[in-house]
Scaffold this motif. Sequence first.
Motif, short mmCIF file in Angstrom:
data_model
loop_
_atom_site.label_atom_id
_atom_site.label_comp_id
_atom_site.label_asym_id
_atom_site.label_seq_id
_atom_site.Cartn_x
_atom_site.Cartn_y
_atom_site.Cartn_z
N HIS A 7 1.02 -1.42 -0.14
CA HIS A 7 -0.05 0.21 -0.17
C HIS A 7 0.83 1.16 0.10
O HIS A 7 0.60 2.20 -0.65
CB HIS A 7 -0.80 0.05 1.27
N LYS A 8 1.91 1.30 0.96
CA LYS A 8 2.69 2.44 1.01
C LYS A 8 3.64 2.50 -0.41
O LYS A 8 3.73 3.69 -1.09
CB LYS A 8 3.87 2.15 2.07
N GLY A 9 3.90 1.48 -1.24
CA GLY A 9 4.49 1.53 -2.41
C GLY A 9 3.66 2.11 -3.38
O GLY A 9 4.07 3.09 -4.23
N ARG A 10 2.31 1.75 -3.47
CA ARG A 10 1.35 2.31 -4.36
C ARG A 10 1.25 3.71 -4.21
O ARG A 10 1.19 4.56 -4.98
CB ARG A 10 0.19 1.45 -4.38
N MET A 11 1.22 4.27 -2.73
CA MET A 11 1.19 5.50 -2.39
C MET A 11 2.13 6.31 -2.89
O MET A 11 2.12 7.58 -3.62
CB MET A 11 0.79 5.81 -0.94
N ILE A 12 3.33 6.15 -2.94
CA ILE A 12 4.18 6.82 -3.17
C ILE A 12 4.51 6.76 -4.90
O ILE A 12 4.69 7.82 -5.17
CB ILE A 12 5.78 6.06 -2.70
N ALA A 13 4.35 5.66 -5.18
CA ALA A 13 4.40 5.81 -6.97
C ALA A 13 3.23 6.88 -7.63
O ALA A 13 3.01 7.52 -8.12
CB ALA A 13 3.89 4.62 -7.59
N LYS A 14 1.81 6.69 -6.67
CA LYS A 14 0.84 7.64 -7.06
C LYS A 14 1.18 9.28 -6.74
O LYS A 14 1.09 10.01 -7.73
CB LYS A 14 -0.42 7.39 -6.30
N ASN A 15 1.64 9.24 -5.90
CA ASN A 15 1.96 10.76 -5.32
C ASN A 15 3.31 11.51 -6.25
O ASN A 15 3.14 12.34 -6.86
CB ASN A 15 2.55 10.83 -3.96
N THR A 16 4.17 10.40 -6.37
CA THR A 16 5.48 10.91 -7.57
C THR A 16 4.62 11.26 -8.81
O THR A 16 5.05 12.00 -9.60
CB THR A 16 6.41 9.79 -7.67
N LEU A 17 3.63 10.25 -9.38
CA LEU A 17 3.10 10.64 -10.61
C LEU A 17 2.24 11.90 -10.71
O LEU A 17 2.48 12.49 -11.80
CB LEU A 17 2.40 9.51 -11.02
N MET A 18 1.46 12.01 -9.72
CA MET A 18 0.77 13.40 -9.71
C MET A 18 1.65 14.47 -9.61
O MET A 18 1.24 15.40 -10.28
CB MET A 18 -0.06 13.28 -8.56
N LEU A 19 2.65 14.45 -8.76
CA LEU A 19 3.46 15.74 -8.71
C LEU A 19 4.37 15.92 -10.10
O LEU A 19 4.33 16.94 -10.62
CB LEU A 19 4.71 15.49 -7.57
N TYR A 20 4.66 14.88 -10.87
CA TYR A 20 5.43 14.96 -12.31
C TYR A 20 4.39 15.46 -13.16
O TYR A 20 4.41 16.54 -13.83
CB TYR A 20 5.75 13.47 -12.80
N VAL A 21 2.96 15.16 -13.22
CA VAL A 21 1.66 15.67 -14.05
C VAL A 21 1.78 17.19 -13.77
O VAL A 21 1.53 17.88 -14.48
CB VAL A 21 0.57 15.01 -13.66
N ARG A 22 1.69 17.60 -12.41
CA ARG A 22 1.67 18.97 -12.17
C ARG A 22 2.82 19.59 -12.36
O ARG A 22 2.57 20.90 -13.06
CB ARG A 22 1.71 19.28 -10.41
N MET A 23 3.88 19.25 -12.27
CA MET A 23 5.29 19.97 -12.80
C MET A 23 5.13 20.25 -14.30
O MET A 23 5.65 21.35 -14.67
CB MET A 23 6.49 19.17 -12.21
#
Length: 247
Positions: A7-23
């Motif tokens: 679950h933590k791994g999926r959360m990290i991946a999701k957060n990273t993806l969203m931050l890249y999309v935002r950037m």
Amino acid sequence: MEATNSHKGRMIAKNTLMLYVRMIFLFLVGFYTSRVVLDSLGENDYGIYGVVGGVVAMFSIISGALNSAVTRFLTFEMGKGEKADLNKVYSTSVLIQFALAFVIVVICEPVGIWFVKNEMTIAPDRIPAALWVLQFSLLSFVVNLMSVPQMASITAHEKMSAYAYIGILDGLLRLGVAFMIIRAPFDRLVYYAMLMAGVVLIVRIPYGIYCRIHFAECRYRFVFDRPLVKEMFSFAGWNFIGVTSGV
């Protein structure tokens, strides 16, 4: 244990993806809007906005340092599981932001006006517009500073999707501003500064609403814990030295 790690791994991946999309989105919007704004304002007014607004923007290193400090203290209290202490940290951070905003406005208002009138090389007929830019830039800074506790709460709770979505809203609004100044009803520089301040105010609203709905600690109550204030200022001070060195 394995399910928790997954679950933590999926959360990290999701957060990273969203931050890249935002950037990436903000980069593309900024790349396009800078050209449109430059064409609309002209090089002189664009330069005035950059310099006058940039002087105020330098104080953003303060909000950056405070953001790190508030995030750290909120995360620490979340680990302890004490909701009352969590609210105390949040309320203390709001009080600190308010006090800092007041001090900075009191200092920057007279100094900024003196600087624009006496030290900057601006055509005399553009000084009134530059002073309006200063006022709207100060307003934007104060609003951003008061948003620090909410942004820190989102970071501490690792809700980066909300941070990304609000960032995308910010980019869309700035894109709209770029097109609106093409048909400005009055002085384009003043109109642009006013609209940019409006963007900051609008973006502040979803931060507050999201935090109030999702995080129980985001309810301000007057708290003055001297040791906590001193500790938070100390932590933020070291961050401030690091960020200032980088600048």
